[in-house]
Design a protein around this motif. Structure first.
Motif, PDB file in Angstrom:
ATOM      1  N   GLU A  74      -1.758  -6.947   0.387  1.00  0.00           N
ATOM      2  CA  GLU A  74      -2.114  -8.635   0.311  1.00  0.00           C
ATOM      3  C   GLU A  74      -1.881  -9.108  -1.194  1.00  0.00           C
ATOM      4  OE1 GLU A  74      -5.519  -8.967   2.277  1.00  0.00           O
ATOM      5  OE2 GLU A  74      -4.431  -9.164   4.411  1.00  0.00           O
ATOM      6  N   LYS A  75      -2.608  -8.356  -2.053  1.00  0.00           N
ATOM      7  CA  LYS A  75      -2.421  -8.995  -3.491  1.00  0.00           C
ATOM      8  C   LYS A  75      -1.077  -9.052  -3.983  1.00  0.00           C
ATOM      9  CE  LYS A  75      -6.889  -7.556  -4.788  1.00  0.00           C
ATOM     10  NZ  LYS A  75      -7.834  -6.535  -5.648  1.00  0.00           N
ATOM     11  N   VAL A  76      -0.306  -7.712  -3.624  1.00  0.00           N
ATOM     12  CA  VAL A  76       1.146  -7.618  -4.127  1.00  0.00           C
ATOM     13  C   VAL A  76       2.089  -8.725  -3.295  1.00  0.00           C
ATOM     14  CG1 VAL A  76       3.356  -6.314  -3.975  1.00  0.00           C
ATOM     15  CG2 VAL A  76       0.977  -5.391  -4.588  1.00  0.00           C
ATOM     16  N   GLU A  77       1.739  -9.133  -2.152  1.00  0.00           N
ATOM     17  CA  GLU A  77       2.481  -9.946  -1.238  1.00  0.00           C
ATOM     18  C   GLU A  77       2.288 -11.452  -1.899  1.00  0.00           C
ATOM     19  OE1 GLU A  77       2.534 -11.605   3.381  1.00  0.00           O
ATOM     20  OE2 GLU A  77       0.660 -10.630   2.519  1.00  0.00           O
ATOM     21  N   LYS A  78       1.020 -11.857  -2.356  1.00  0.00           N
ATOM     22  CA  LYS A  78       0.747 -12.969  -3.071  1.00  0.00           C
ATOM     23  C   LYS A  78       1.507 -13.245  -4.395  1.00  0.00           C
ATOM     24  CE  LYS A  78      -3.865 -13.810  -0.543  1.00  0.00           C
ATOM     25  NZ  LYS A  78      -5.113 -13.799  -0.827  1.00  0.00           N
ATOM     26  N   LYS A  79       1.424 -12.120  -4.910  1.00  0.00           N
ATOM     27  CA  LYS A  79       2.184 -12.016  -6.556  1.00  0.00           C
ATOM     28  C   LYS A  79       3.691 -12.331  -6.319  1.00  0.00           C
ATOM     29  CE  LYS A  79       1.996  -9.243 -10.549  1.00  0.00           C
ATOM     30  NZ  LYS A  79       1.156  -7.839 -11.171  1.00  0.00           N
ATOM     31  N   SER A  80       4.277 -11.628  -5.176  1.00  0.00           N
ATOM     32  CA  SER A  80       5.858 -11.565  -5.251  1.00  0.00           C
ATOM     33  C   SER A  80       6.391 -12.497  -4.263  1.00  0.00           C
ATOM     34  CB  SER A  80       6.105 -10.252  -4.664  1.00  0.00           C
ATOM     35  OG  SER A  80       5.516 -10.131  -3.418  1.00  0.00           O
ATOM     36  N   GLY A  81       5.434 -13.437  -3.642  1.00  0.00           N
ATOM     37  CA  GLY A  81       6.006 -14.520  -2.576  1.00  0.00           C
ATOM     38  C   GLY A  81       6.540 -13.646  -1.414  1.00  0.00           C
TER      39      GLY A  81
END
Length: 178
Positions: free
Chosen positions: A92-99
């Motif tokens: 989820e953190k990667v998802e938010k960071k990448s869009g």
């Protein structure tokens, strides 16, 4: 030259006895002093060993703290339990960071290996090529050991740059010792 008289013999004997007593006292005191000095050297050596052992113990304690930190980091990267929820939080953190917008996460049954287990996971998303690239790039930064097995990108018809993305990846768990 002066001759000795009979009257001088007791006086000379007393002087000779006094000299012998002084010499024997000096000799016995010298032995005691030598023993004391030898014992002092032994004690000094023992203190040096003790101080060295204390320094080594302090160094070992520092080393143990470092090893505990490394073990905790290792446990975070390759835990003994599957803990999918931890991996999802990391994703989820990667998802938010990448869009990158994930629409589905499907874990599959673990595959047991000799020293570890693999947990296949399927991720589905609607994202642009750029968001997909960023997501894949950022995956390497999460603590959990993972490996991307495949990426399928299918362009969605229409005027957008959005695609249907399917990523097959694996996370790993260590097998418990024993």
């Amino acid at each position: 030259m002066k001759t000795f008289r009979k009257e001088d013999i007791p006086f000379m004997a007393a002087i000779l006895i006094a000299v012998i007593l002084c010499f024997s006292l000096y000799s016995s005191r010298h032995k005691v002093v030598a023993e004391i000095l030898e014992n002092k050297q032994k004690i000094d050596k023992e203190l040096q060993r003790k101080n060295s052992a204390e320094e080594q113990l302090a160094s070992l304690k520092i080393g143990m703290k470092s090893l505990k930190k490394k073990l905790a980091a290792y446990e975070n990267r390759l835990p003994h339990k599957i803990r999918i929820e931890d991996f999802i939080r990391q994703i989820e953190k990667v998802e938010k960071k990448s869009g990158f917008l994930i629409s589905g996460i499907k874990p599959h049954p673990p595959i047991e290996k000799e020293l570890y287990s693999e947990v296949p996971i399927t991720l589905k998303a609607d994202a642009s090529y750029d968001e997909t690239y960023k997501f894949i790039s950022y995956l390497k930064d999460i603590p959990r050991v993972n490996r991307i097995e495949s990426v399928n990108i299918k362009k969605i018809n229409g005027g957008t740059n959005q695609c249907e993305v399917k990523i097959e990846l694996k996370i790993f768990t260590a097998k418990a010792e024993g």
